[in-house]
Write a protein that holds these residues in place. Sequence first.
Motif, mmCIF file in Angstrom:
data_model
loop_
_atom_site.group_PDB
_atom_site.id
_atom_site.type_symbol
_atom_site.label_atom_id
_atom_site.label_comp_id
_atom_site.label_asym_id
_atom_site.label_seq_id
_atom_site.Cartn_x
_atom_site.Cartn_y
_atom_site.Cartn_z
ATOM 1 N N SER A 173 0.836 -1.211 0.000
ATOM 2 C CA SER A 173 0.000 0.000 0.000
ATOM 3 C C SER A 173 0.867 1.256 0.000
ATOM 4 O O SER A 173 0.580 2.232 -0.729
ATOM 5 C CB SER A 173 -0.912 -0.002 1.223
ATOM 6 N N LEU A 174 1.913 1.232 0.784
ATOM 7 C CA LEU A 174 2.803 2.387 0.821
ATOM 8 C C LEU A 174 3.499 2.607 -0.523
ATOM 9 O O LEU A 174 3.647 3.747 -0.985
ATOM 10 C CB LEU A 174 3.844 2.199 1.922
ATOM 11 N N SER A 175 3.890 1.530 -1.194
ATOM 12 C CA SER A 175 4.522 1.671 -2.512
ATOM 13 C C SER A 175 3.545 2.192 -3.554
ATOM 14 O O SER A 175 3.918 2.974 -4.444
ATOM 15 C CB SER A 175 5.097 0.319 -2.945
ATOM 16 N N ILE A 176 2.279 1.825 -3.461
ATOM 17 C CA ILE A 176 1.268 2.345 -4.399
ATOM 18 C C ILE A 176 1.078 3.850 -4.196
ATOM 19 O O ILE A 176 0.985 4.622 -5.162
ATOM 20 C CB ILE A 176 -0.061 1.586 -4.232
ATOM 21 N N VAL A 177 0.994 4.276 -2.937
ATOM 22 C CA VAL A 177 0.841 5.707 -2.665
ATOM 23 C C VAL A 177 2.042 6.492 -3.192
ATOM 24 O O VAL A 177 1.906 7.559 -3.825
ATOM 25 C CB VAL A 177 0.653 5.928 -1.150
ATOM 26 N N ILE A 178 3.228 5.968 -2.960
ATOM 27 C CA ILE A 178 4.433 6.641 -3.462
ATOM 28 C C ILE A 178 4.434 6.688 -4.996
ATOM 29 O O ILE A 178 4.849 7.677 -5.611
ATOM 30 C CB ILE A 178 5.691 5.932 -2.922
ATOM 31 N N GLY A 179 3.960 5.611 -5.639
ATOM 32 C CA GLY A 179 3.893 5.599 -7.105
ATOM 33 C C GLY A 179 2.932 6.640 -7.662
ATOM 34 O O GLY A 179 3.227 7.313 -8.658
ATOM 35 N N VAL A 180 1.755 6.802 -7.006
ATOM 36 C CA VAL A 180 0.801 7.820 -7.466
ATOM 37 C C VAL A 180 1.375 9.220 -7.315
ATOM 38 O O VAL A 180 1.258 10.073 -8.207
ATOM 39 C CB VAL A 180 -0.526 7.681 -6.686
ATOM 40 N N ILE A 181 2.004 9.481 -6.174
ATOM 41 C CA ILE A 181 2.635 10.788 -5.974
ATOM 42 C C ILE A 181 3.743 11.015 -7.005
ATOM 43 O O ILE A 181 3.901 12.123 -7.546
ATOM 44 C CB ILE A 181 3.186 10.900 -4.543
ATOM 45 N N ASP A 182 4.466 9.963 -7.305
ATOM 46 C CA ASP A 182 5.535 10.067 -8.294
ATOM 47 C C ASP A 182 4.973 10.374 -9.685
ATOM 48 O O ASP A 182 5.561 11.178 -10.438
ATOM 49 C CB ASP A 182 6.319 8.750 -8.315
ATOM 50 N N VAL A 183 3.851 9.780 -10.036
ATOM 51 C CA VAL A 183 3.232 10.058 -11.346
ATOM 52 C C VAL A 183 2.843 11.526 -11.447
ATOM 53 O O VAL A 183 3.118 12.199 -12.452
ATOM 54 C CB VAL A 183 2.009 9.139 -11.556
ATOM 55 N N ILE A 184 2.203 12.055 -10.414
ATOM 56 C CA ILE A 184 1.753 13.452 -10.441
ATOM 57 C C ILE A 184 2.943 14.407 -10.506
ATOM 58 O O ILE A 184 2.980 15.349 -11.321
ATOM 59 C CB ILE A 184 0.871 13.746 -9.225
ATOM 60 N N LEU A 185 3.930 14.160 -9.654
ATOM 61 C CA LEU A 185 5.076 15.072 -9.613
ATOM 62 C C LEU A 185 5.891 15.033 -10.901
ATOM 63 O O LEU A 185 6.290 16.080 -11.433
ATOM 64 C CB LEU A 185 5.964 14.723 -8.421
ATOM 65 N N MET A 186 6.169 13.835 -11.424
ATOM 66 C CA MET A 186 6.957 13.728 -12.642
ATOM 67 C C MET A 186 6.261 14.362 -13.840
ATOM 68 O O MET A 186 6.883 15.049 -14.664
ATOM 69 C CB MET A 186 7.272 12.258 -12.940
ATOM 70 N N THR A 187 4.940 14.176 -13.963
ATOM 71 C CA THR A 187 4.202 14.779 -15.073
ATOM 72 C C THR A 187 4.237 16.300 -14.986
ATOM 73 O O THR A 187 4.494 16.992 -15.986
ATOM 74 C CB THR A 187 2.756 14.280 -15.069
ATOM 75 N N ALA A 188 3.975 16.835 -13.794
ATOM 76 C CA ALA A 188 3.963 18.286 -13.629
ATOM 77 C C ALA A 188 5.349 18.880 -13.858
ATOM 78 O O ALA A 188 5.500 19.904 -14.553
ATOM 79 C CB ALA A 188 3.452 18.644 -12.236
ATOM 80 N N ILE A 189 6.364 18.267 -13.309
ATOM 81 C CA ILE A 189 7.714 18.808 -13.445
ATOM 82 C C ILE A 189 8.184 18.762 -14.902
ATOM 83 O O ILE A 189 8.804 19.711 -15.407
ATOM 84 C CB ILE A 189 8.684 18.031 -12.528
ATOM 85 N N ALA A 190 7.898 17.664 -15.611
ATOM 86 C CA ALA A 190 8.313 17.565 -17.014
ATOM 87 C C ALA A 190 7.613 18.609 -17.872
ATOM 88 O O ALA A 190 8.225 19.223 -18.764
ATOM 89 C CB ALA A 190 8.016 16.160 -17.538
ATOM 90 N N THR A 191 6.313 18.868 -17.617
ATOM 91 C CA THR A 191 5.590 19.879 -18.393
ATOM 92 C C THR A 191 6.139 21.277 -18.129
ATOM 93 O O THR A 191 6.331 22.076 -19.055
ATOM 94 C CB THR A 191 4.091 19.830 -18.042
ATOM 95 N N VAL A 192 6.431 21.580 -16.859
ATOM 96 C CA VAL A 192 7.003 22.881 -16.531
ATOM 97 C C VAL A 192 8.374 23.050 -17.182
ATOM 98 O O VAL A 192 8.706 24.121 -17.723
ATOM 99 C CB VAL A 192 7.082 23.049 -15.000
#
Length: 214
Positions: A173-192
Amino acid sequence: MSTTSSEGMSAAGLGSGSSTRRIPTSSSPSEATADSAAGRPDPEAGTAARGSGGTETAATQAIQAGDQTRASQARATTTQQTAQSGQRRTARKGPRRVRLAVARVDPWSVMKMSFLLSVAAGIAGVVLTAVLWMILSTMNVFNDVEGVLQSLQTATSNPFSIKDYVGFGRVVSLSIVIGVIDVILMTAIATVFAFLYNICSALVGGIQLTLTDD
């Protein structure tokens, strides 16, 4: 009577003299036309025809000679171009180098690619965490750590148990939460970063790339 007879004799003498000789004269254009109409050949017309035929033959020969000259020149030009292209191919033995510059990056495409890559990275992280936990549990690593902690906490009424925090469900469960946060952060940072790159490229130019073919 004598006068009449003398006039008759003179007239007879003139008639007999005039009938003895005829002087030829040059034919007029009307007579030449009549002769040609009657079918008799005209020597001047034959000479003119032979002159015109010779002129046409000379012109035809000149045209043929010009065509042959142009054809030979075209063949020589083609041969020269083929030789030059062969020389260029022979001279360029190494790989061709092309220098390009990345002038602009599409932010929408960057966002899509970063989202897909981050999702793949999150799934890979969850799978890697589950596999690692299974390997450690098979090797009894958690039991050994629990035994060490229990031996250190003999005087404690409420000892600390590592299994309460590193259970399989809790870890996944903890790895899934970290993966979702990673998806959001990586997408936003790459677009910026795509927007920032476009701004910097408009100011100072894009990244220079040198490409070579095999």
